[in-house]
Design a protein around this motif. Structure first.
Motif, PDB file in Angstrom:
ATOM      1  N   ALA A 290       5.545  -2.664  -8.596  1.00 51.10           N
ATOM      2  CA  ALA A 290       5.153  -1.397 -10.099  1.00 51.10           C
ATOM      3  C   ALA A 290       3.779  -1.237  -9.995  1.00 51.10           C
ATOM      4  CB  ALA A 290       5.161  -2.130 -11.423  1.00 51.10           C
ATOM      5  N   GLY A 291       2.857  -0.407 -10.393  1.00 50.93           N
ATOM      6  CA  GLY A 291       1.164  -0.328 -10.849  1.00 50.93           C
ATOM      7  C   GLY A 291       1.052   0.478  -9.749  1.00 50.93           C
ATOM      8  N   GLY A 292      -0.339   0.823  -9.830  1.00 46.05           N
ATOM      9  CA  GLY A 292      -1.881   1.650  -8.618  1.00 46.05           C
ATOM     10  C   GLY A 292      -2.539   0.954  -8.745  1.00 46.05           C
ATOM     11  N   THR A 293      -4.192   2.070  -7.733  1.00 47.83           N
ATOM     12  CA  THR A 293      -5.090   1.811  -8.090  1.00 47.83           C
ATOM     13  C   THR A 293      -5.599   1.428  -9.368  1.00 47.83           C
ATOM     14  OG1 THR A 293      -5.267   3.053  -6.073  1.00 47.83           O
ATOM     15  CG2 THR A 293      -7.479   2.894  -7.727  1.00 47.83           C
ATOM     16  N   GLY A 294      -5.344   2.394 -10.558  1.00 44.85           N
ATOM     17  CA  GLY A 294      -6.079   2.681 -11.819  1.00 44.85           C
ATOM     18  C   GLY A 294      -5.755   1.020 -12.731  1.00 44.85           C
TER      19      GLY A 294
ATOM     20  N   HIS B 131     -12.434  11.831  -9.340  1.00 43.02           N
ATOM     21  CA  HIS B 131     -11.365  11.215 -11.375  1.00 43.02           C
ATOM     22  C   HIS B 131     -11.695   9.729 -11.122  1.00 43.02           C
ATOM     23  CE1 HIS B 131      -8.361  12.350 -13.633  1.00 43.02           C
ATOM     24  NE2 HIS B 131      -7.694  11.186 -13.215  1.00 43.02           N
ATOM     25  N   TYR B 132     -10.869   9.185  -9.863  1.00 39.34           N
ATOM     26  CA  TYR B 132     -10.158   7.737 -10.245  1.00 39.34           C
ATOM     27  C   TYR B 132     -12.352   7.648 -10.185  1.00 39.34           C
ATOM     28  CZ  TYR B 132      -5.936   6.096  -9.728  1.00 39.34           C
ATOM     29  OH  TYR B 132      -5.128   5.153 -10.220  1.00 39.34           O
ATOM     30  N   ALA B 133     -13.242   7.787  -9.704  1.00 39.82           N
ATOM     31  CA  ALA B 133     -14.641   7.542  -9.429  1.00 39.82           C
ATOM     32  C   ALA B 133     -15.050   7.009 -11.017  1.00 39.82           C
ATOM     33  CB  ALA B 133     -15.168   8.197  -8.454  1.00 39.82           C
TER      34      ALA B 133
ATOM     35  N   PRO C  94       7.022  10.654 -17.941  1.00 41.74           N
ATOM     36  CA  PRO C  94       7.971  10.915 -17.777  1.00 41.74           C
ATOM     37  C   PRO C  94       8.476  11.706 -16.724  1.00 41.74           C
ATOM     38  CG  PRO C  94       6.665  12.483 -19.461  1.00 41.74           C
ATOM     39  CD  PRO C  94       5.659  10.841 -18.499  1.00 41.74           C
ATOM     40  N   ARG C  95       8.876  10.727 -15.372  1.00 40.65           N
ATOM     41  CA  ARG C  95       9.305  11.535 -14.890  1.00 40.65           C
ATOM     42  C   ARG C  95      10.188  10.814 -14.009  1.00 40.65           C
ATOM     43  NH1 ARG C  95       4.527  11.130  -9.837  1.00 40.65           N
ATOM     44  NH2 ARG C  95       6.020   8.869  -8.768  1.00 40.65           N
ATOM     45  N   CYS C  96      10.910  10.114 -12.736  1.00 42.59           N
ATOM     46  CA  CYS C  96      12.047   9.350 -12.763  1.00 42.59           C
ATOM     47  C   CYS C  96      11.666   7.922 -13.045  1.00 42.59           C
ATOM     48  CB  CYS C  96      11.978   9.148 -10.759  1.00 42.59           C
ATOM     49  SG  CYS C  96      12.007  10.384 -10.137  1.00 42.59           S
TER      50      CYS C  96
ATOM     51  N   PRO D 191       0.960  -1.301  -0.023  1.00 37.32           N
ATOM     52  CA  PRO D 191      -0.214  -0.225   0.103  1.00 37.32           C
ATOM     53  C   PRO D 191       1.167   1.248   0.177  1.00 37.32           C
ATOM     54  CG  PRO D 191      -0.775  -1.949   1.539  1.00 37.32           C
ATOM     55  CD  PRO D 191       0.588  -2.494   0.701  1.00 37.32           C
ATOM     56  N   HIS D 192       0.500   1.886  -0.891  1.00 33.55           N
ATOM     57  CA  HIS D 192       1.086   4.047  -0.959  1.00 33.55           C
ATOM     58  C   HIS D 192       1.104   4.294   0.146  1.00 33.55           C
ATOM     59  CE1 HIS D 192       4.264   6.601  -1.905  1.00 33.55           C
ATOM     60  NE2 HIS D 192       4.412   6.007  -3.538  1.00 33.55           N
ATOM     61  N   VAL D 193       1.481   4.478   0.840  1.00 28.98           N
ATOM     62  CA  VAL D 193       1.477   5.587   2.034  1.00 28.98           C
ATOM     63  C   VAL D 193       0.752   7.488   2.010  1.00 28.98           C
ATOM     64  CG1 VAL D 193       2.354   6.519   4.104  1.00 28.98           C
ATOM     65  CG2 VAL D 193       3.054   3.930   4.432  1.00 28.98           C
ATOM     66  N   LYS D 194       1.515   7.582   0.591  1.00 27.28           N
ATOM     67  CA  LYS D 194       1.687   8.677   0.158  1.00 27.28           C
ATOM     68  C   LYS D 194       0.004   9.096  -0.289  1.00 27.28           C
ATOM     69  CE  LYS D 194       1.963  10.165  -4.548  1.00 27.28           C
ATOM     70  NZ  LYS D 194       0.788   9.807  -5.162  1.00 27.28           N
ATOM     71  N   ALA D 195      -1.158   7.997  -0.200  1.00 31.38           N
ATOM     72  CA  ALA D 195      -2.521   8.435   0.055  1.00 31.38           C
ATOM     73  C   ALA D 195      -2.837   9.474   0.893  1.00 31.38           C
ATOM     74  CB  ALA D 195      -3.130   7.373  -0.733  1.00 31.38           C
TER      75      ALA D 195
ATOM     76  N   GLY E 241       8.675  -0.318 -11.508  1.00 34.31           N
ATOM     77  CA  GLY E 241       8.571   1.181 -12.809  1.00 34.31           C
ATOM     78  C   GLY E 241       7.535   1.669 -12.308  1.00 34.31           C
ATOM     79  N   TYR E 242       6.604   2.961 -12.587  1.00 30.53           N
ATOM     80  CA  TYR E 242       5.303   3.177 -12.232  1.00 30.53           C
ATOM     81  C   TYR E 242       5.275   4.024 -13.414  1.00 30.53           C
ATOM     82  CZ  TYR E 242       1.622   6.104 -10.159  1.00 30.53           C
ATOM     83  OH  TYR E 242       0.759   6.970 -10.235  1.00 30.53           O
ATOM     84  N   GLU E 243       3.737   3.189 -13.636  1.00 28.57           N
ATOM     85  CA  GLU E 243       2.838   3.624 -14.918  1.00 28.57           C
ATOM     86  C   GLU E 243       2.139   4.261 -14.730  1.00 28.57           C
ATOM     87  OE1 GLU E 243       2.962   0.864 -13.334  1.00 28.57           O
ATOM     88  OE2 GLU E 243       0.567  -0.598 -13.217  1.00 28.57           O
TER      89      GLU E 243
ATOM     90  N   ILE F   3       2.130  -4.071  -5.711  1.00 30.74           N
ATOM     91  CA  ILE F   3       1.286  -3.436  -6.726  1.00 30.74           C
ATOM     92  C   ILE F   3       1.467  -2.407  -5.786  1.00 30.74           C
ATOM     93  CG2 ILE F   3      -0.846  -2.662  -7.487  1.00 30.74           C
ATOM     94  CD1 ILE F   3       0.276  -4.311  -9.719  1.00 30.74           C
ATOM     95  N   GLN F   4       1.756  -0.885  -5.866  1.00 28.69           N
ATOM     96  CA  GLN F   4       1.837  -0.167  -5.305  1.00 28.69           C
ATOM     97  C   GLN F   4       0.282   0.873  -4.987  1.00 28.69           C
ATOM     98  OE1 GLN F   4       4.857   2.436  -6.377  1.00 28.69           O
ATOM     99  NE2 GLN F   4       6.757   0.532  -6.370  1.00 28.69           N
ATOM    100  N   ALA F   5      -0.344   0.501  -4.511  1.00 28.48           N
ATOM    101  CA  ALA F   5      -1.942   1.665  -5.056  1.00 28.48           C
ATOM    102  C   ALA F   5      -1.905   2.127  -3.065  1.00 28.48           C
ATOM    103  CB  ALA F   5      -3.007   0.711  -5.076  1.00 28.48           C
ATOM    104  N   GLY F   6      -2.746   2.827  -2.974  1.00 26.86           N
ATOM    105  CA  GLY F   6      -2.993   3.513  -1.917  1.00 26.86           C
ATOM    106  C   GLY F   6      -4.733   4.381  -1.910  1.00 26.86           C
ATOM    107  N   SER F   7      -4.962   4.937  -3.286  1.00 29.10           N
ATOM    108  CA  SER F   7      -6.170   5.522  -3.554  1.00 29.10           C
ATOM    109  C   SER F   7      -7.096   5.062  -3.829  1.00 29.10           C
ATOM    110  CB  SER F   7      -5.731   5.937  -5.086  1.00 29.10           C
ATOM    111  OG  SER F   7      -4.991   7.333  -5.277  1.00 29.10           O
ATOM    112  N   TYR F   8      -7.639   3.637  -3.802  1.00 25.47           N
ATOM    113  CA  TYR F   8      -8.481   2.402  -3.311  1.00 25.47           C
ATOM    114  C   TYR F   8      -9.459   2.743  -2.757  1.00 25.47           C
ATOM    115  CZ  TYR F   8      -5.824  -0.845  -0.827  1.00 25.47           C
ATOM    116  OH  TYR F   8      -5.646  -1.306   0.331  1.00 25.47           O
TER     117      TYR F   8
HETATM  118  C1  LIG Z   1       5.510   5.465  -7.399  1.00 28.85           C
HETATM  119  C2  LIG Z   1       4.040   5.575  -7.446  1.00 28.85           C
HETATM  120  N1  LIG Z   1       3.528   4.282  -7.141  1.00 28.85           N
HETATM  121  C3  LIG Z   1       1.548   4.176  -7.045  1.00 28.85           C
HETATM  122  C4  LIG Z   1       1.386   5.361  -7.029  1.00 28.85           C
HETATM  123  C5  LIG Z   1      -0.139   4.820  -7.141  1.00 28.85           C
HETATM  124  O1  LIG Z   1      -1.135   5.025  -6.454  1.00 28.85           O
HETATM  125  P1  LIG Z   1      -3.008   5.237  -6.649  1.00 28.85           P
HETATM  126  O2  LIG Z   1      -3.189   4.498  -5.820  1.00 28.85           O
HETATM  127  O3  LIG Z   1      -3.019   6.922  -6.248  1.00 28.85           O
HETATM  128  O4  LIG Z   1      -3.213   5.152  -8.066  1.00 28.85           O
HETATM  129  C6  LIG Z   1       1.885   6.166  -7.368  1.00 28.85           C
HETATM  130  C7  LIG Z   1       0.340   7.214  -7.726  1.00 28.85           C
HETATM  131  O5  LIG Z   1       0.948   8.903  -7.653  1.00 28.85           O
HETATM  132  C8  LIG Z   1       3.338   6.658  -7.297  1.00 28.85           C
HETATM  133  O6  LIG Z   1       3.328   7.882  -6.924  1.00 28.85           O
END
Ligand SMILES: Cc1ncc(COP(=O)(O)O)c(C=O)c1O
Length: 339
Positions: free
Chosen positions: A198-202, A224-226, A131-133, A37-41, A159-161, A213-218
């Protein structure tokens, strides 16, 4: 138990039953270590504790502050800073205190910073189209060699798509994710190590190869995601109060604006749908009547669904959790804000 309508506004509110649905739905698809889980969310050790109790004990962080706070809360079993840093000394200190810290690197400079800062483990961050890191996939092997020469242990690749998260056409999205993951896989063969992230909510259900998978928004979702049609429900809102109504009732004004709502994905939405957001200013949101009504009076409570969950939560000090009767049943401090 206080009812949410007795709490002063603006207040950030989480609908508990929907939150639990989101957590369980993701856990069914990506149990335990299949989700990092991505704590940033949410920037909250309280939320992280709930996730850990549900079996997700490895976390992704975006800032050093998040790493420090998670470790201090006893959640330092496996923390990945999925971001590049050039001064890793604070991370090294957290590792020296016993937490497992891994940092993303994509250059010789970030590798040197990790080694000098006292971090012991890295992931090679590979650019998979956003186009990021992330390094060029062709450079990944060279960087892994450089990291090992610097005394670091290379755990694998990430790798974050991010450019593929919110596609409405899921077949096209799945094909694009597969193409971007071909690049990550190629890099992984050059890098070695046992982990691919890799990955995220979407895209949480479009990965068939990565370990996690690195998701947090879910957990909370946003307008936006809805729109994408994922099986997660919106559970986050900023509760506001109408503080002024136009004499001819053309508009009403609530007590929360840009400083309480992340706006980079657009205006918030009135929930339930009984009017529209005309515009937000610093401390105000102006509402206009929509198809379904809008006869507001001073003192009415209005719920606004944010368009972007992460920056919205980061603006608040706490989230209040309510049950299906709108009684406050829990409170999570947003204690990982800042850097
Ligand atoms: C490195 C990285 N991984 C995964 C995510 C996925 O997060 P989310 O759950 O918002 O799709 C993010 C969101 O910005 C991110 O920066």
């Amino acid at each position: 138990m206080p009812r949410i309508d007795d709490i002063a506004t603006p207040a950030l509110v989480v609908e508990g039953p929907g939150f639990r649905h989101n957590l369980d739905t993701m856990r069914g698809a990506r149990p335990g270590p299949a989700l990092r889980p991505h704590v940033k969310a949410f920037k909250s050790t309280g939320v992280a504790q709930v996730l850990a109790a549900a079996g997700h004990t490895a976390f992704c962080c975006a800032t050093i502050r998040e790493v420090e706070g998670m470790a201090a809360a006893g959640l330092g079993q496996d923390l990945l800073l999925a971001n590049e840093v050039l001064d890793a000394r604070r991370l090294g200190a957290v590792a020296a205190a016993g937490a497992r810290i891994t940092v993303a690197v994509d250059s010789v400079e970030t590798i040197a910073a990790a080694a000098q800062g006292g971090v012991r483990e890295v992931l090679i961050d590979v650019n998979v189209g956003l186009p990021r890191c992330g390094c060029d996939p062709d450079d990944a092997g060279r960087l892994a060699d450089a990291a090992r020469s610097a005394g670091l242990s290379v755990r694998g690749v990430m790798g974050y798509e991010g450019h593929l998260m919110d596609w409405a056409d899921r077949d096209a999205q799945a094909a694009a994710v597969a193409t971007s993951m071909t690049e990550l896989r190629r890099a992984h063969e050059l890098v070695g190590g046992g982990l691919s992230s890799a990955g995220g909510t979407g895209t949480y259900d479009l990965h068939h190869w990565v370990d996690e998978i690195q998701a947090g928004s879910y957990l909370f979702m946003d307008t936006h995601y809805a729109r994408v049609g994922l099986p997660f429900v919106e559970v986050l809102s900023v509760h506001t109060t109408v503080i002024s109504v136009d004499r001819r009732r053309r508009w009403a004004v609530t007590d929360a604006g840009l400083k309480a709502l992340g706006m980079d994905h657009g205006n918030p939405a009135v929930h339930p749908d009984d009017g529209e957001v005309f515009f937000c200013s610093d401390e105000h949101t102006t509402l206009v009547p929509g198809e379904h009504g809008g006869t507001w009076r001073v003192g009415d409570r209005i719920r606004l669904r944010p368009a972007h969950v992460d920056p919205t939560i980061a603006m608040h000090e706490r989230m209040l959790v309510v049950d299906e009767h709108d009684e406050v049943i829990d409170e999570w401090a947003v204690d990982l804000r800042g850097w």
